[in-house]
Write an enzyme that holds these catalytic residues in place. Structure first.
Site, mmCIF file in Angstrom:
data_model
loop_
_atom_site.group_PDB
_atom_site.id
_atom_site.type_symbol
_atom_site.label_atom_id
_atom_site.label_comp_id
_atom_site.label_asym_id
_atom_site.label_seq_id
_atom_site.Cartn_x
_atom_site.Cartn_y
_atom_site.Cartn_z
ATOM 1 N N LYS A 95 45.499 44.171 34.140
ATOM 2 C CA LYS A 95 45.666 44.500 35.554
ATOM 3 C C LYS A 95 46.533 45.753 35.687
ATOM 4 C CE LYS A 95 45.972 41.197 39.248
ATOM 5 N NZ LYS A 95 46.795 40.134 39.776
HETATM 6 C C1 E4P Z 1 45.807 38.672 42.533
HETATM 7 O O1 E4P Z 1 45.231 39.323 41.714
HETATM 8 C C2 E4P Z 1 46.986 39.133 43.291
HETATM 9 O O2 E4P Z 1 48.034 39.490 42.449
HETATM 10 C C3 E4P Z 1 47.428 38.073 44.248
HETATM 11 O O3 E4P Z 1 46.251 37.576 44.894
HETATM 12 C C4 E4P Z 1 48.451 38.534 45.250
HETATM 13 O O4 E4P Z 1 48.641 37.552 46.230
HETATM 14 P P1 E4P Z 1 49.852 37.578 47.273
HETATM 15 O O5 E4P Z 1 49.644 38.754 48.156
HETATM 16 O O6 E4P Z 1 49.754 36.286 48.013
HETATM 17 O O7 E4P Z 1 51.109 37.708 46.472
#
Ligand code: E4P
Length: 267
Positions: A95
């Site tokens: 990521k």
């Molecule tokens: C997923 O890849 C993201 O990191 C995650 O959905 C972020 O979610 P949040 O905005 O609730 O922290």
């Protein structure tokens, strides 16, 4: 639509896999921190991640995030993560944020470099369709538009609402918005819809992961839009199953089964 679970908690991953609905897992440093604090105490982070990868197995990609902000650091970290962990179950995806700070283009450089090396990238923190287009063009395997955070942003910056006071994390925000927008984006679902539309216009192989999902209705909208994947926190997966009439129906059927001597069939 594929469903990924948005968590690093092993108990949640195992439970959701047992339901037969998990196609992949996404983590981020905040989720890993939460999981380590609640379930990983006494364990080394490497061992904890190895366990997640083994549980996921080769059919379920697992996104692991870098921590640097410069391309050279993110590339080095991505290579370490991939070399260290991908042999375990051949399911590691790295990521990378689409951008790390204004005036620099570290995210895209990192994505291009890693994709040329054959390391799959999930480009994260996508807040505009333009960012998604550039990330796909640079070679990202996945792009993750953050629906919930865009809803938060519109509510706080355009409607003057206060997070935690005027709205809670799981509160639904309408797909069509509330009469204001962020440079033409009316809501998180609107963002996801525009990202899907643009990438499909040009037949990119990049898959769109509707991310930062806060409630069941947002999952419904991601599916209506045709998002390839939604990554969903465990509490939202639970919420997706709930309806008072379902519970009421089960209770009534159980009572009537008793009265009809159903147990004779099973004895
Ligand atoms: C997923 O890849 C993201 O990191 C995650 O959905 C972020 O979610 P949040 O905005 O609730 O922290």
């Amino acid at each position: 639509m594929k469903i990924f679970i948005d968590t690093a908690k092993i108990s949640e991953i195992k439970e959701a896999i047992s339901w037969g609905i998990v196609d992949g897992i996404t983590t981020n440093p905040s989720l890993v921190r939460k999981a380590m604090e609640s379930e990983g105490t006494g364990k080394k982070i490497d061992e904890y991640i190895e366990e997640i990868l083994k549980i996921a197995g080769p059919e379920r990609p697992v996104s692991l995030e870098v921590m640097g902000v410069k391309a050279e650091d993110m590339i080095r970290e991505a290579e370490i993560l991939y070399e260290k962990f991908n042999d375990i179950a051949n399911n590691v995806v790295i990521k990378v944020p689409v951008n790390t700070y204004a005036g620099h283009y570290e995210g895209l450089k990192t994505i291009r470099h890693l994709s040329e090396e054959g390391i799959p990238v999930n480009c994260t923190l996508i807040m505009t369709p333009e960012q998604a287009l550039l990330a796909a063009k640079a070679g990202a395997r996945y792009v993750s538009p953050f629906a919930g955070r865009i809803d938060d942003y519109i509510r706080t910056t355009k409607l003057g609402m206060k997070a935690g006071e005027d709205f809670k994390k799981g509160d639904y925000y309408p797909w069509d918005g509330m009469g204001v927008d962020d440079n033409g984006i009316r809501s998180g679902s609107d963002l996801v819809e525009k990202v899907v539309m643009i990438l499909e216009n040009y037949d990119y192989d990049t898959e769109v992961i509707a991310s930062s999902i806060r409630n069941a209705r947002q999952v419904r909208e991601a599916a209506m839009i045709g998002a390839h994947i939604a990554t969903i926190p465990f509490n939202v997966l639970q919420e997706m199953l709930l309806h008072p009439k379902t519970e009421e129906g089960v209770k009534k059927f159980s009572e009537d089964a008793e009265k009809a001597n159903y147990h004779e069939i099973f004895s």
